[in-house]
Design a protein around this motif. Sequence first.
Motif: not given
Length: 306
Positions: A4-6, A10, A234-235, A238-239
Motif C-alpha cells: 500500500s502507499d501508506n 512509512a 501515502g497519507e 499515517f506517515v
Amino acid sequence: MPRSDNLTGALLMMGSMAAFTFNDAMIKSLSGQISLFQVMFLRGVLTTAMVAVIAWRTGALRRRLPRVDRWPVFWRMVGEVGSAYFFVTALFHMPIANISAIMQALPLTITLAAALFLGEPVGWKRMSAIVAGFVGVMLIVRPGTEGFTVYSVYGLAAVAMVTLRDLATRRLSRDVPSMQVTLITSACIMVFFGLATVPQGWAPVDGRAALLIGGAAVMIIGGYLFSIMVMRVGEISFVAPFRYTSLIWALILGWVVFGDWPQMITLVGAGIVVASGVFTLYREARISRRARAARQKELSLGPRPR
C-alpha cells in the motif's frame, strides 16, 4: 500482494530518519579528532557537490529564484546554519539519544510558532499537548541539576533554529524548486563553516575520518531524498508519526557505538514528548480532513443563487 502507499510512505519515513541518525553517529564519532568546523565544512563540500548534480539533473538550476522568495530563503538559510552549529556542538558533547530526544519537540514548537507568527489556529487540545511536550523536554534537559550543561541549551537553540527554518520554508511559494533551495542552503553552510576553520587551522584527515565524513554526506543526501519521496506517497497523518523512529535509532547507536544509555527520567521525558507530538500530528490531520470535506461539500453544492 501489492504494497500500500501508506506502508511505502512509512518505510520511506523510517529510512529517512535512519539515514539522518546514522549521519549524526558518524559525525559524533569524529569528536576529539577533527574540529566541528572542519567536519562540517568537509561534509558540506561533498553534500553541496551531490546536491548540485541532483539539482542540475532535475532542471532546478534553470529556474530563477522569484524576488518574493528571497527573504524566506535568507531566513531559512539562517535557521539551517544556526541549527547545524548548535546541533552538532551539542552532539559532540552529549549522548546522541539525549540530543535526539530534545529534537523530537520540533512538531510542537513548529505548531506553536505557526500559531504565534503565522496566525494558524491552535485549539486547547493541541495547546495542552504542546505544554505537556515542553514538560517532557524539561525532564530531558533538567535545568538546575548536575546533568544540565550549556550543551543542553545548545540543543534547545537547535530546536529554535530548525523552527525558524521550517517557518521560513512555509513562506516559500510553490514555484520554488526544493532542490534549488537545498543547494543554496548547503552552499551557505559550506561557506560558513569553511570561513570558521580559518582561525582554527587544519587537522590532518586520515582514512577513517575520510570514510566517516563521506558516509555522513551520503546519509544526509539519502535522508533528504527519502523525505521528498515521503511527500509523494501515502497519507501524511499515517506517515508523519514514523519520524519518531529516529529516537529508536539514536538509542541503539548510542548504546552500541558509544556505550551510552539515557537515565530513566530522560526516557520518561522523551516518551512524553513523542506522545505529545503524535497527538499534535493526529489533531492536525483531523482538522485538515474536516477542512477538505467542508470545501468539497461547498463545491458540490455549487454557487448560491442570488
